[in-house]
Design an enzyme around this catalytic site. Sequence first.
Site, PDB file in Angstrom:
ATOM      1  N   HIS A  76       0.831  -1.207   0.000  1.00  0.00           N
ATOM      2  CA  HIS A  76       0.000   0.000   0.000  1.00  0.00           C
ATOM      3  C   HIS A  76       0.865   1.258   0.000  1.00  0.00           C
ATOM      4  O   HIS A  76       0.575   2.211  -0.714  1.00  0.00           O
ATOM      5  CB  HIS A  76      -0.911   0.020   1.242  1.00  0.00           C
ATOM      6  N   LYS A  88     -17.272  -5.898   7.618  1.00  0.00           N
ATOM      7  CA  LYS A  88     -16.170  -6.843   7.419  1.00  0.00           C
ATOM      8  C   LYS A  88     -15.496  -7.247   8.728  1.00  0.00           C
ATOM      9  O   LYS A  88     -14.559  -8.037   8.728  1.00  0.00           O
ATOM     10  CB  LYS A  88     -15.110  -6.212   6.501  1.00  0.00           C
ATOM     11  N   ARG A 124      -2.965  -6.692  -8.585  1.00  0.00           N
ATOM     12  CA  ARG A 124      -2.010  -7.739  -8.275  1.00  0.00           C
ATOM     13  C   ARG A 124      -2.262  -8.999  -9.083  1.00  0.00           C
ATOM     14  O   ARG A 124      -1.403  -9.529  -9.716  1.00  0.00           O
ATOM     15  CB  ARG A 124      -2.116  -8.115  -6.804  1.00  0.00           C
ATOM     16  N   SER A 135      -3.448  -7.802   3.016  1.00  0.00           N
ATOM     17  CA  SER A 135      -3.633  -7.654   4.457  1.00  0.00           C
ATOM     18  C   SER A 135      -4.068  -8.984   5.062  1.00  0.00           C
ATOM     19  O   SER A 135      -3.639  -9.354   6.160  1.00  0.00           O
ATOM     20  CB  SER A 135      -4.682  -6.574   4.748  1.00  0.00           C
TER      21      SER A 135
END
Lengths: 164, 164, 164, 164, 164, 164
Positions: free
Chosen positions: B18, B42, B91, B129
Amino acid sequence: MKRIAVYPGTFDPVTNGHVDLVERSLRLFDEVIVAIAANPKKEPLFALQERIDMFRKAIGKRGNVMIEGFDCLLVDYMKEKKAVGLIRGLRAVSDFEYEMQMALMNRRLDEDIETVFLMPSEEYSFITSTIVKEAASYGGDVSSLVPRIVVQKLRKKFGSRQHC
Amino acid sequence: MKRIAVYPGTFDPVTNGHVDLVERSLRLFDEVIVAIAANPKKEPLFALQERIDMFRKAIGKRGNVMIEGFDCLLVDYMKEKKAVGLIRGLRAVSDFEYEMQMALMNRRLDEDIETVFLMPSEEYSFITSTIVKEAASYGGDVSSLVPRIVVQKLRKKFGSRQHC
Amino acid sequence: MKRIAVYPGTFDPVTNGHVDLVERSLRLFDEVIVAIAANPKKEPLFALQERIDMFRKAIGKRGNVMIEGFDCLLVDYMKEKKAVGLIRGLRAVSDFEYEMQMALMNRRLDEDIETVFLMPSEEYSFITSTIVKEAASYGGDVSSLVPRIVVQKLRKKFGSRQHC
Amino acid sequence: MKRIAVYPGTFDPVTNGHVDLVERSLRLFDEVIVAIAANPKKEPLFALQERIDMFRKAIGKRGNVMIEGFDCLLVDYMKEKKAVGLIRGLRAVSDFEYEMQMALMNRRLDEDIETVFLMPSEEYSFITSTIVKEAASYGGDVSSLVPRIVVQKLRKKFGSRQHC
Amino acid sequence: MKRIAVYPGTFDPVTNGHVDLVERSLRLFDEVIVAIAANPKKEPLFALQERIDMFRKAIGKRGNVMIEGFDCLLVDYMKEKKAVGLIRGLRAVSDFEYEMQMALMNRRLDEDIETVFLMPSEEYSFITSTIVKEAASYGGDVSSLVPRIVVQKLRKKFGSRQHC
Amino acid sequence: MKRIAVYPGTFDPVTNGHVDLVERSLRLFDEVIVAIAANPKKEPLFALQERIDMFRKAIGKRGNVMIEGFDCLLVDYMKEKKAVGLIRGLRAVSDFEYEMQMALMNRRLDEDIETVFLMPSEEYSFITSTIVKEAASYGGDVSSLVPRIVVQKLRKKFGSRQHC
């Protein structure tokens, strides 16, 4: 020098595809350790001990296959076992992306570990534990997809076929 | 005219990937606003304020980077900030599909917003993460993957390495 | 400081998707240079000069868009132009993989260059120069997919619709 | 019993990613045979003997690595060599699909052969022989991507950097 | 012989993409049954009856479309309905992998069932029920993405637009 | 009203996967027309007439299957045949992307045409004409992958197995 591989997973429950992968690994390694992750966060359908028992029954008694549970960092576990290869099955693209991430992560955590991707037989190419459980939960016949012991255990969990 | 970009995410927690993306965005925009989604559904590991603090420490004091929380429709937030670019990192393939859906949705909600996809450095290409938290929960060493402040915070959450 | 982007490609021929991407780039950069690769190895249907002319007609006279041919290493070309952003359109997964390879390669050749992926309007999401030429070669009506000048040029090349 | 693996390819030319994969294979197998396909249909840039020589120079003298050309059905070649593992590198999704097709085809042709997918180091994750040749053809510096001998050979083929 | 297709899903809620797919299916089949899965495990936003009602309102009264709920094994449901085709929409790659797994699983459970993949209109290519609910939960305007009845129902659930 | 589908392709040569797809299409349509593209640009191994003959022998005499060549715009061909469905097989992701592009293009050229994607049996999931020809060119045994007539024709083209 004996070459040892670890085949980790949740195996909730073991499928014919998993068994197939153990057989294939044995062509390449002297010993294969099936390492079943406790994984309580994922809330598995079967308890760890049940998952171990089912895999053991599915494989049968073999000198070069060991099946056990683990609940620690995979790379630590492998170091303790003196394993050089980390076996993973490759089925589909979404799999592949996640598997690649995990493999690179594990390499970063311990660069001596080599992830080895093997391909299950194409007749098992679509089987996942999740899809098996979903079908079984409605009483679908999964006897061609999982070992006999798993068919029995699933039937006990979910009961007989539901009418529409 | 100053060109402003917003880089939204949950950042639970911020990773080196990040931070890398913020640096790259600054080559293209005059100001970058890191917008951290509250995202209570979440159930993030870190509270919103913690996530803001970690990102701020990771980036350091800079005139052209702002870090704040938000809890509204992203396109509304961007309009308020007069931002023209929405930064997203790319990604992997599964990423890509979801990102494309989100980008088309945001374009439908406000056609003035342009999503800009940037590629993190390849050494961070596998870091998420989620994967960091998973490794850290077993005491894996993630100090090459996240800023120092995050290493400390994760250690506090999860304690020291578990033995196998 | 003026921010310049280069949008490279073969553009054999330019499509509405390419034009759309130039418009989107202009929201983010002060100047966009469309750099048309000579690419003799690919045996383009249209000569370099024709490809340049078609793109120019499609875009019209604009102060902040330049269209020219190039036949050297892209990163060298960009350095000469003092460009900071390399624009690429993202349509599909196969695209994405190749684009990511190219972007990482260009970053290795010159780490100051940042590849910026933008998404064309979804109505152009399936258009490629190749698919347009294939349809046009059988006389298919591509007038909703390419600029008018291209429709004319393709008709000259391939003649009128063939009967089955 | 000695376990032998074959690592087949065109290797036109060998890259650092290929060399990396040989090293990784040696952790898992007692001997690795790099089998360079003649592949005249693909019109390789380098002749078969040149490709063999470059790979040999790149690897250096080693007792457990053999490098040779072949021009027959891969599964026949492997049977002759008594190899059990077929090594393939996995980089990207498009790769993956094709590789999976090839692996299933080879399994059909000879079910004793097990394809083993390994992942190159992430710093080589984007390198292909094709992309290297493309950059080198314009004089791009590829010395961090291929062995020294290949840098020299490419320079001879393509000459020095072209000006824009 | 009348050819019947079943179009199963959770439809929580129905989108314009789903309606589009029903229309397309009617070109190929004599009757289409929209089969809405109860799916209590997924904790849908709308109750089964609400989901049925919304889909019915969206489609209107038609002789060749039936909409109903089901809570059993899909292949059993289809057999009861004497359906030959199982309709699924294809949007994106991640979709595709999962859909292929499901289709192969269903074929294994009943080999008379043929899964038929159709492509929604490209303007709906990015819409999923999930993404619609996410936007609506912050008050985003989704009136171009879902039938009018759904806009109203979502507004009731989530209230008006939240300020940033 | 009779529902007609067209199954287009180069079929150079027909494989068991193609035959499987014709069988599956017949469950959904009243008549299937296999439309073999002349495709001279692709330089097929077999002449158009040979490809037609092989497919006819593979299918045998059937009232509801027609096999013929075509050399015009597919949508024009379909209109002439009054076909409503365009059959395509889906195997892998790279397939899928290209197929989706073609399907959207064909929809743009004629919006009455609906592309219908079917999945071949998983035992044929990896077979392509290209991979079959490659194996056969070295004398590989492809008799489980293609109809008997194709085995014979390939043997004539390529001769017997080459020694390593």
